[in-house]
Design a protein around this motif. Structure first.
Motif, short mmCIF file in Angstrom:
data_model
loop_
_atom_site.label_atom_id
_atom_site.label_comp_id
_atom_site.label_asym_id
_atom_site.label_seq_id
_atom_site.Cartn_x
_atom_site.Cartn_y
_atom_site.Cartn_z
N GLU A 233 0.93 -1.36 0.05
CA GLU A 233 -0.17 -0.07 0.08
C GLU A 233 1.02 1.26 0.00
OE1 GLU A 233 -0.55 -2.43 2.26
OE2 GLU A 233 -2.22 -3.49 1.08
N SER A 234 0.23 2.19 -0.37
CA SER A 234 1.07 3.57 -0.68
C SER A 234 1.06 4.33 0.45
CB SER A 234 0.46 4.47 -1.65
OG SER A 234 -0.62 4.85 -1.24
N PHE A 235 0.15 4.28 1.77
CA PHE A 235 0.48 4.83 2.98
C PHE A 235 1.68 4.49 3.80
CE2 PHE A 235 -0.94 6.03 7.21
CZ PHE A 235 -0.73 7.25 7.19
N PRO A 236 1.70 3.24 3.82
CA PRO A 236 3.09 2.64 4.66
C PRO A 236 4.24 3.13 3.99
CG PRO A 236 1.30 0.80 4.64
CD PRO A 236 0.83 1.82 3.72
N VAL A 237 4.17 3.12 2.68
CA VAL A 237 5.66 3.64 1.95
C VAL A 237 5.74 5.08 2.41
CG1 VAL A 237 6.59 3.91 -0.27
CG2 VAL A 237 5.25 1.95 -0.10
N VAL A 238 4.88 5.75 2.33
CA VAL A 238 5.29 7.10 2.87
C VAL A 238 5.45 7.32 4.31
CG1 VAL A 238 3.92 9.41 3.29
CG2 VAL A 238 3.48 7.96 1.07
N LEU A 239 5.02 6.48 4.98
CA LEU A 239 5.36 6.60 6.37
C LEU A 239 6.90 5.98 6.62
CD1 LEU A 239 2.34 5.48 8.31
CD2 LEU A 239 3.27 7.54 8.41
N GLY A 240 7.10 5.00 6.07
CA GLY A 240 8.62 4.57 5.93
C GLY A 240 9.58 5.33 5.22
N LEU A 241 9.24 5.97 4.38
CA LEU A 241 10.10 7.17 4.00
C LEU A 241 10.41 8.29 5.08
CD1 LEU A 241 9.10 7.55 0.22
CD2 LEU A 241 11.25 6.63 1.09
N ALA B 174 5.93 15.55 0.90
CA ALA B 174 4.80 16.01 -0.06
C ALA B 174 4.62 15.70 -1.52
CB ALA B 174 4.81 17.66 -0.14
N LEU B 175 5.85 15.37 -2.07
CA LEU B 175 5.88 14.70 -3.48
C LEU B 175 5.27 13.67 -3.46
CD1 LEU B 175 6.84 15.09 -6.38
CD2 LEU B 175 8.74 14.13 -5.84
N VAL B 176 5.83 12.40 -2.69
CA VAL B 176 5.41 11.16 -2.56
C VAL B 176 3.96 11.14 -2.16
CG1 VAL B 176 5.61 8.91 -1.65
CG2 VAL B 176 7.51 10.17 -2.30
N VAL B 177 3.38 11.94 -1.33
CA VAL B 177 2.00 12.11 -1.18
C VAL B 177 1.03 12.57 -2.22
CG1 VAL B 177 0.24 13.30 0.28
CG2 VAL B 177 2.18 12.22 1.50
N MET B 178 1.51 13.48 -3.01
CA MET B 178 0.75 13.94 -4.27
C MET B 178 0.86 12.75 -5.38
SD MET B 178 -0.68 16.63 -3.33
CE MET B 178 -1.32 16.96 -4.69
N LEU B 179 2.11 12.03 -5.44
CA LEU B 179 1.93 10.78 -6.56
C LEU B 179 1.04 9.62 -5.87
CD1 LEU B 179 5.85 10.81 -7.04
CD2 LEU B 179 3.93 11.59 -8.81
#
Length: 113
Positions: free
Chosen positions: A24-32, A85-90
């Motif tokens: 999922e994309s949300f855990p990836v954002v948290l991981g970064l 912010a960039l990864v969240v928008m992507l």
């Protein structure tokens, strides 16, 4: 004190690496974000863990704290905020286009050759 900081850096790096490998994309954002916090803490700890010392060298100072890691951490905070912010928008754009919150391409008919 050094063992505690090293353990915190190792735990944050491990948690960040685990979260980046999720589908999922949300855990990836948290991981970064966790990885960037671990790097910031590592950079900050390279300036020696000294309490009550001046950040610059003066004539009467017996010791000092290196100000370069502090400046690097401030720069890294700004860069990590922009990257997050960039990864969240992507991720938001991918969610709005595909209608799901996953990076898994096994079920996507458009991804097949």
């Amino acid at each position: 004190m050094e063992v505690l900081v090293a353990t915190a850096i190792a735990a944050m790096t491990g948690a960040g690496a685990y979260l980046v490998l999720q589908r999922e994309s949300f855990p990836v954002v948290l991981g970064l974000a966790m990885l960037s916090y671990a790097v910031n803490l590592f950079l900050f700890s390279t300036g020696r863990l000294v309490v009550g010392q001046a950040p610059v060298i003066s004539a009467q100072a017996t010791g000092y704290t290196d100000p370069l890691p502090q400046a690097l951490v401030l720069t890294a905070i700004v860069i990590s905020f922009a990257m997050t912010a960039l990864v969240v928008m992507l991720a938001l754009g991918a969610f709005l286009e595909r209608g799901r919150d996953t990076i898994d391409l096994e079920d996507d008919p458009e991804a097949r050759p």
